[in-house]
Design an enzyme around this catalytic site. Structure first.
Site, PDB file in Angstrom:
ATOM      1  CG  ASN A  36      -1.755   1.235   1.353  1.00 47.91           C
ATOM      2  OD1 ASN A  36      -1.869   1.993   0.391  1.00 47.91           O
ATOM      3  ND2 ASN A  36      -2.356   1.461   2.516  1.00 47.91           N
ATOM      4  CD1 TRP A  37       3.761   1.161  -2.810  1.00 44.93           C
ATOM      5  CD2 TRP A  37       3.777   2.346  -4.718  1.00 44.93           C
ATOM      6  NE1 TRP A  37       4.602   0.525  -3.693  1.00 44.93           N
ATOM      7  CE2 TRP A  37       4.628   1.227  -4.875  1.00 44.93           C
ATOM      8  CE3 TRP A  37       3.628   3.223  -5.787  1.00 44.93           C
ATOM      9  CZ2 TRP A  37       5.330   0.977  -6.063  1.00 44.93           C
ATOM     10  CZ3 TRP A  37       4.325   2.981  -6.959  1.00 44.93           C
ATOM     11  CH2 TRP A  37       5.166   1.874  -7.096  1.00 44.93           C
ATOM     12  CE  LYS A  38       0.038   3.548   4.824  1.00 44.69           C
ATOM     13  NZ  LYS A  38      -0.264   3.708   6.210  1.00 44.69           N
TER      14      LYS A  38
ATOM     15  CG  HIS B  90      -6.098   1.570   4.895  1.00 38.66           C
ATOM     16  ND1 HIS B  90      -5.715   2.552   5.781  1.00 38.66           N
ATOM     17  CD2 HIS B  90      -5.026   0.757   4.752  1.00 38.66           C
ATOM     18  CE1 HIS B  90      -4.448   2.346   6.141  1.00 38.66           C
ATOM     19  NE2 HIS B  90      -4.013   1.264   5.530  1.00 38.66           N
TER      20      HIS B  90
ATOM     21  CD  GLU C 272      -3.449   5.423   6.417  1.00 38.75           C
ATOM     22  OE1 GLU C 272      -3.391   5.470   5.177  1.00 38.75           O
ATOM     23  OE2 GLU C 272      -2.525   4.967   7.123  1.00 38.75           O
TER      24      GLU C 272
ATOM     25  CD  GLU D 133      -3.822  -2.732   7.276  1.00 33.74           C
ATOM     26  OE1 GLU D 133      -2.680  -2.946   6.880  1.00 33.74           O
ATOM     27  OE2 GLU D 133      -4.445  -1.702   7.023  1.00 33.74           O
TER      28      GLU D 133
ATOM     29  N   GLY E 158       1.715   2.340  10.693  1.00 36.32           N
ATOM     30  CA  GLY E 158       2.605   3.490  10.546  1.00 36.32           C
ATOM     31  C   GLY E 158       3.243   3.943  11.847  1.00 36.32           C
TER      32      GLY E 158
ATOM     33  CB  SER F 141       4.722  -1.471  12.122  1.00 36.75           C
ATOM     34  OG  SER F 141       4.192  -0.171  12.304  1.00 36.75           O
TER      35      SER F 141
ATOM     36  N   GLY G 294       2.661  -1.001   4.369  1.00 34.75           N
ATOM     37  CA  GLY G 294       2.663   0.409   4.006  1.00 34.75           C
ATOM     38  C   GLY G 294       4.086   0.910   3.837  1.00 34.75           C
ATOM     39  N   GLY G 295       4.630   1.516   4.890  1.00 35.13           N
ATOM     40  CA  GLY G 295       5.932   2.183   4.834  1.00 35.13           C
ATOM     41  C   GLY G 295       7.031   1.351   4.185  1.00 35.13           C
TER      42      GLY G 295
HETATM   43  C1  PEP Z   1      -1.011   0.073   5.801  1.00 38.92           C
HETATM   44  O1  PEP Z   1      -0.888   1.098   5.152  1.00 38.92           O
HETATM   45  O2  PEP Z   1      -1.976  -0.660   5.614  1.00 38.92           O
HETATM   46  C2  PEP Z   1       0.032  -0.270   6.770  1.00 38.92           C
HETATM   47  C3  PEP Z   1      -0.069  -1.391   7.421  1.00 38.92           C
HETATM   48  O3  PEP Z   1       1.052   0.634   6.931  1.00 38.92           O
HETATM   49  P1  PEP Z   1       2.441   0.368   7.706  1.00 38.92           P
HETATM   50  O4  PEP Z   1       3.029  -0.903   7.148  1.00 38.92           O
HETATM   51  O5  PEP Z   1       3.280   1.566   7.358  1.00 38.92           O
HETATM   52  O6  PEP Z   1       2.144   0.246   9.150  1.00 38.92           O
END
Ligand code: PEP
Length: 256
Positions: A10-12, A96, A98, A168, A174, A213, A234-235
């Site tokens: 997930n590049w957001k 998600h 967010e 999640e 994040g 994470s 994500g990150g």
């Molecule tokens: C996500 O964006 O779904 C996510 C899990 O982000 P991160 O890996 O940065 O926690």
């Protein structure tokens, strides 16, 4: 029950054309000659055409981060499922945290998005998870079960034959704080049991992936859990070597 591991990036709201190309090239180079799990790349919507071209003739699959419930119409700024399918998307993230927290999406809307995705042949990756306060108040099970149940009620258990659920925990997204493998396993087991109450066979095939994470250091112990079938990243998905390392760690279960 064998379930193919799935790792989704997930590049957001990150990326630009040159960076995207460089990231995909580095990722492909790093994954060459390695057995890989199913890998889905979800860039920002505007880069879907670019990524469709970049991913052509590779094993990487294109996914989207969001969609709207309607196929077309006066919905300024929105993108529909047929539009995503038109650019070769096979998966779409739905619900998600967010989207839930920053854009006020509720279970009803998320269930409608789930239906819209499937109507165009896309597999939804349905995100569920509790907040820090909810976990500290002992509400994790109630919250996660209710989030799954709301969608289940609307779409029926059969729809989960072509879907993925991502657990999640909001407190882990994040933040650099990951759920322990035991915490993840216990919620994944609960999610599978919620589906199994309606259909054991669908529950047995359903991929329940973990997000929050995930990094190169914790991927192996997470995938070692019996009900963890991959990751939503994500990150760490923005750094080719880190994401490749997660994919490599997670391919082991797929090939076990
Ligand atoms: C996500 O964006 O779904 C996510 C899990 O982000 P991160 O890996 O940065 O926690």
């Amino acid at each position: 029950m064998e379930r193919r591991v799935l790792v989704a990036a997930n590049w957001k709201m990150h990326g630009q054309r040159l960076q995207n190309s460089a990231l995909i090239s580095a990722l492909l180079a790093s994954l060459a000659r390695v057995d890989i799990p199913e890998i889905v790349i979800c860039p920002p919507g505007i880069y879907l055409p670019q990524l469709q071209t970049e991913l052509e003739n590779t094993e990487l699959i294109l996914g989207a981060q969001n969609l709207f419930t309607q196929e077309k119409g006066a919905y300024t700024g929105e993108i529909s499922a047929p539009m995503l399918a038109d650019y070769g998307c096979r998966y779409v993230i739905v619900g998600h945290s967010e989207r839930r927290c920053l854009f006020g999406e509720d279970d009803e809307l998320i269930a409608d998005k789930f239906v819209a995705a499937q109507s165009s042949g896309l597999a939804p990756i349905l995100c569920v998870g509790e907040s820090k306060e909810q976990r500290e108040s002992g509400l994790t099970e109630n919250i996660v079960t209710a989030q799954v149940a709301k969608v289940l009620q609307k779409v029926g258990v059969g729809a989960f034959a072509n879907a993925v659920i991502a657990y999640e925990p909001v407190w882990a997204i994040g933040t650099g704080i990951t759920a322990s493998p035991e915490q993840a396993q216990s919620v994944h087991e609960l999610i599978r049991a919620t589906i199994a109450r309606q259909d054991e066979s669908i529950a047995g095939q359903l991929r329940v992936i973990y997000g929050g994470s995930v990094n190169a250091a914790n991927a192996s112990e997470l995938i070692a859990q019996p009900d963890v079938d991959g990751a939503l990243v994500g990150g760490a998905s923005l750094v080719a070597e880190d994401f490749a390392s997660i994919c490599r760690s997670m391919s082991k279960k797929a090939n076990a």
